[in-house]
Design a protein around this motif. Structure first.
Motif, short mmCIF file in Angstrom:
data_model
loop_
_atom_site.label_atom_id
_atom_site.label_comp_id
_atom_site.label_asym_id
_atom_site.label_seq_id
_atom_site.Cartn_x
_atom_site.Cartn_y
_atom_site.Cartn_z
N ALA A 91 -34.39 11.91 33.51
CA ALA A 91 -35.26 11.95 32.33
C ALA A 91 -35.30 13.34 31.72
CB ALA A 91 -36.67 11.48 32.71
N ALA A 92 -35.33 14.37 32.58
CA ALA A 92 -35.34 15.75 32.07
C ALA A 92 -34.04 16.07 31.35
CB ALA A 92 -35.58 16.72 33.22
N GLU A 93 -32.91 15.63 31.92
CA GLU A 93 -31.62 15.87 31.27
C GLU A 93 -31.56 15.17 29.92
OE1 GLU A 93 -26.85 14.94 31.97
OE2 GLU A 93 -28.41 13.68 32.84
N HIS A 94 -32.08 13.95 29.86
CA HIS A 94 -32.06 13.21 28.59
C HIS A 94 -32.91 13.93 27.54
CE1 HIS A 94 -33.39 10.06 25.74
NE2 HIS A 94 -32.16 9.58 25.92
N ALA A 95 -34.09 14.41 27.96
CA ALA A 95 -34.96 15.11 27.01
C ALA A 95 -34.34 16.43 26.56
CB ALA A 95 -36.33 15.36 27.64
N ALA A 96 -33.58 17.08 27.45
CA ALA A 96 -32.98 18.37 27.10
C ALA A 96 -31.81 18.22 26.14
CB ALA A 96 -32.53 19.09 28.37
N THR A 97 -31.07 17.13 26.29
CA THR A 97 -29.85 16.97 25.48
C THR A 97 -30.02 16.04 24.30
OG1 THR A 97 -29.11 15.22 27.00
CG2 THR A 97 -28.38 17.46 27.46
N GLU A 98 -30.93 15.08 24.40
CA GLU A 98 -31.17 14.13 23.32
C GLU A 98 -32.54 14.41 22.72
OE1 GLU A 98 -28.89 12.01 22.35
OE2 GLU A 98 -27.48 12.43 23.98
N HIS A 99 -32.57 15.19 21.69
CA HIS A 99 -33.85 15.61 21.12
C HIS A 99 -34.56 14.43 20.45
CE1 HIS A 99 -32.78 19.73 21.94
NE2 HIS A 99 -31.65 19.59 21.26
N THR A 100 -35.86 14.33 20.74
CA THR A 100 -36.69 13.30 20.12
C THR A 100 -37.80 13.97 19.34
OG1 THR A 100 -38.12 13.14 22.07
CG2 THR A 100 -36.19 11.69 22.00
#
Length: 664
Positions: free
Chosen positions: A402-411
């Motif tokens: 989840a942290a990797e997704h938030a870091a690379t896929e900006h929301t």
């Protein structure tokens, strides 16, 4: 029976068990153990039925107004979604295990009836928090847990450590609860209701006027209850209580309440990007700092306490990147293996017959003495270190993913900075977690400390509970990550390749390096004279004594109580060890910044009250007292004196009248 009725009974049964246990504890002691175990076991069964009926579908909502308030209503409301249903099962499961375990662990304790009743009340309060659909009712359970922790941590009130720890736990958590209460009222004012569904609806429609202020106020309470930086200092000291209490607090109640609250109201926090960054920083500092501190502790329960703080940091980190599914998944997984770790540590302490062998440097030949604790604790430590296929691997990887997704896929609502902060801190903590887990396993079961007298085999109930908890610690993760998305937000919890490789890789590095350091220090210790100061890596007896006081273990004055020189933590941390062992002196900082000024202010107030206020009060009473004494002297009771005084007064008046008349 309807699902709503069953849900009401879940927190009610442990409460009734607690009340009955307190009433019958002295008059009918034979009923104490059944009243401790059976209501909690029944609550677990009902919670499981509620979870099956809820099935991860639409939330179950029910409410009735408690009393008209004239403004914001307070309602006895239930809000049971997939999160609540599963967390309630965890609470009931761990509480039942703790109650069964305690029947053996505290079988000779004269205060067992009150202890068992408080554990039941503790469980009831947490279940109320989990199921409550109204913030005020949730607050009631929140505060009841606080007072229960005060009494349970101070169960051994004869010892100064227990008294100080219970007071510290109460005051530090209350320090966070004050802004928490203000935040709840501010949130209800903006939403016009304390109902959680109404609050979430208000957030969705953009109706919150002060989202950042409200979120930060609420985070203060969460930091206190869930032992997050900077209000985490009470949790290591709380190890002065009975070990089963530690298992309950760390695995299913109290500290889990703060994480669950944020998960429950996550949209409130997501409404403020600043609050999410603050939450991420708080989680990162908590994870890394607790990992370093755990690597320096000698007391086995304090190692596990700092471990809990770090794992809670993983949960808050998942929430900081907007993935409450990953956060609650790790909450469920952690509850099983952390309860197992504490209860296995309790078996070790019980086998030694004293808490003194909680110091790992003094443990010797325990693998053969407590085989059940050895094997089950090994399973739990592998889960803690996130080694596949144990449960901790899957839940921790969901957080890192989840942290990797938030870091690379900006929301739009999750700052990318929050993702990077949690990801980097999470990987560093994975390294530290594996290191201190390996160190604990080596020192506890392969150490060369002094062997304690054998106090016989442990009660069956204690060992049986360990094996029951070992099952979810081993198998929960592999099954849960496939099923839980249907119960949560539908977000995929499958471990990603990148974070799985990185997380497992750094964990293996941490374990291997620690093992190598242990081999090296063991070889050095074998060549050095045992007990010599030179054999100690730092060679400073005063420092060792200070660290022993900080870790609540006896300072060494002889070979038997000397710290094990074969401690890999000292070699790995080097000069940082002395600071990490005392929690980086945060208590000293708080003492200088807050405790001493408050004591100085109290001394000033006391001086002003005694020397200034009391002086004026006493002076105000002195004059009437003197006048009264003068009047009292005139009241002799002698008739001749009264007649003489009357005649004298008459003469004086006559003379005065004549003088006036003459003058006229």
């Amino acid at each position: 029976m309807t699902t709503t009725t069953l849900a009401v009974l879940v927190p009610l049964l442990p409460f009734l068990g607690a009340a009955a246990g307190l009433l019958l504890g002295r008059t009918a002691p034979g009923f104490v153990r059944p009243l401790a175990v059976l209501p909690t076991l029944a609550a677990l069964a009902l919670a499981a039925i509620v979870a099956v009926r809820q099935g991860g579908h639409a939330a179950i909502d029910s409410a009735t107004e408690l009393t008209p308030t004239g403004s914001v209503p307070v309602e006895l409301a239930l809000h049971i979604d997939g999160f609540a249903a599963l967390v309630a099962v965890l609470v009931g499961f761990v509480a039942t295990c703790v109650q069964i375990y305690s029947t053996g662990y505290l079988r000779d304790d004269p205060r067992y009836p009150s202890y068992a009743a408080l554990v039941s009340l503790f469980t009831s309060a947490m279940l109320l928090v989990v199921y409550s659909g109204d913030l005020i009712v949730l607050l009631v359970g929140w505060e009841v847990m606080g007072i229960c922790s005060y009494f349970l941590v101070g169960h051994y009130w004869e010892t100064p450590e227990a008294r100080a720890a219970s007071m510290k736990a109460f005051l530090v958590t209350k320090l966070g609860d004050v802004p928490f209460l203000i935040g709840l009222f501010a949130l209800a004012t903006d939403a016009g209701s304390f109902r959680i569904t109404t609050v979430l609806g208000t957030v969705a429609s953009g109706g919150l006027h002060h989202p950042t202020l409200i979120a930060l106020l609420l985070l203060a309470g969460v930091a206190g209850k869930s032992a997050q930086f900077p209000l985490h200092t009470w949790l290591p000291d709380a190890m002065a209580g009975p070990t089963p209490v530690s298992a309950l607090i760390h695995a299913a109640t109290m500290v889990a309440a703060g994480v669950y609250f944020v998960a429950r109201l996550l949209p409130v926090f997501e409404a403020s990007s600043a609050a999410m960054v603050v939450l991420a920083v708080m989680a990162a500092v908590t994870m890394a700092g607790s990992g370093l501190a755990a690597l320096a502790q000698d007391d086995i329960k304090r190692v596990l306490a700092y471990s809990t703080i770090g794992q809670l940091g993983y949960m808050t980190g998942a929430l900081a990147v907007g993935d409450r599914g990953a956060g609650v998944f790790h909450l469920l997984s952690h509850g099983a293996f952390k309860a197992l770790l504490f209860l296995a540590a309790g078996v070790i302490i019980h086998a030694s017959g004293t808490n003194s062998l909680a110091a790992m440097s003094r443990m010797g030949n325990l693998r053969a003495r407590v085989p059940d604790a050895f094997w089950t604790m090994t399973v739990a430590l592998l889960a803690l270190a996130a080694i596949p296929p144990f449960s901790g691997f899957f839940s921790k990887e969901s957080v890192l993913g989840a942290a990797e997704h938030a870091a690379t896929e900006h929301t739009s609502h999750i700052p990318g900075a929050a993702g990077w902060i949690v990801l980097v801190a999470g990987l560093l903590t994975a390294l530290l977690t594996a290191a201190y887990a390996t160190r604990l396993w080596l020192l506890a079961f392969h150490g060369k400390g002094v062997e304690a007298p054998d106090h016989g085999r442990q009660p069956v109930a204690m060992n049986a509970v360990l094996w029951v908890l070992a099952v979810p610690s081993l198998a929960l993760g592999g099954l849960a990550y496939r099923v839980l998305p249907d119960w949560f937000d539908g977000r995929d919890l499958t471990p990603t390749l990148t974070t799985s490789v990185l997380g497992t890789g750094v964990a293996l590095v941490g374990g291997i390096v620690t093992y190598g350091a242990w081999r090296q220090t063991t070889a050095l210790a074998a060549r050095a004279p045992l007990g010599a100061v030179a054999a100690h890596p730092e060679g400073d007896a005063g420092l060792v004594e200070a660290e022993a006081i900080a870790s609540h273990t006896p300072a060494y004055g002889d070979v038997a109580s000397a710290p094990d020189p074969a401690d890999p933590g000292r070699l790995l941390l080097g000069p940082l060890h002395r600071h990490a062992a005392t929690g980086f002196h945060l208590d000293a900082v708080y003492g200088a910044l807050f405790v001493r000024p408050v004591l100085a202010a109290a001394g000033l107030v006391r001086f002003l009250d005694r020397e200034v206020v009391d002086t004026y009060v006493q002076g105000a009473g002195t004059l009437p007292r003197l006048l009264g004494a003068a009047v009292r002297r005139a009241q002799t009771g002698n008739l001749q004196t009264y007649v003489s005084a009357l005649l004298a007064g008459t003469v004086v008046l006559t003379v005065a009248v004549l003088l006036v008349a003459t003058g006229a």
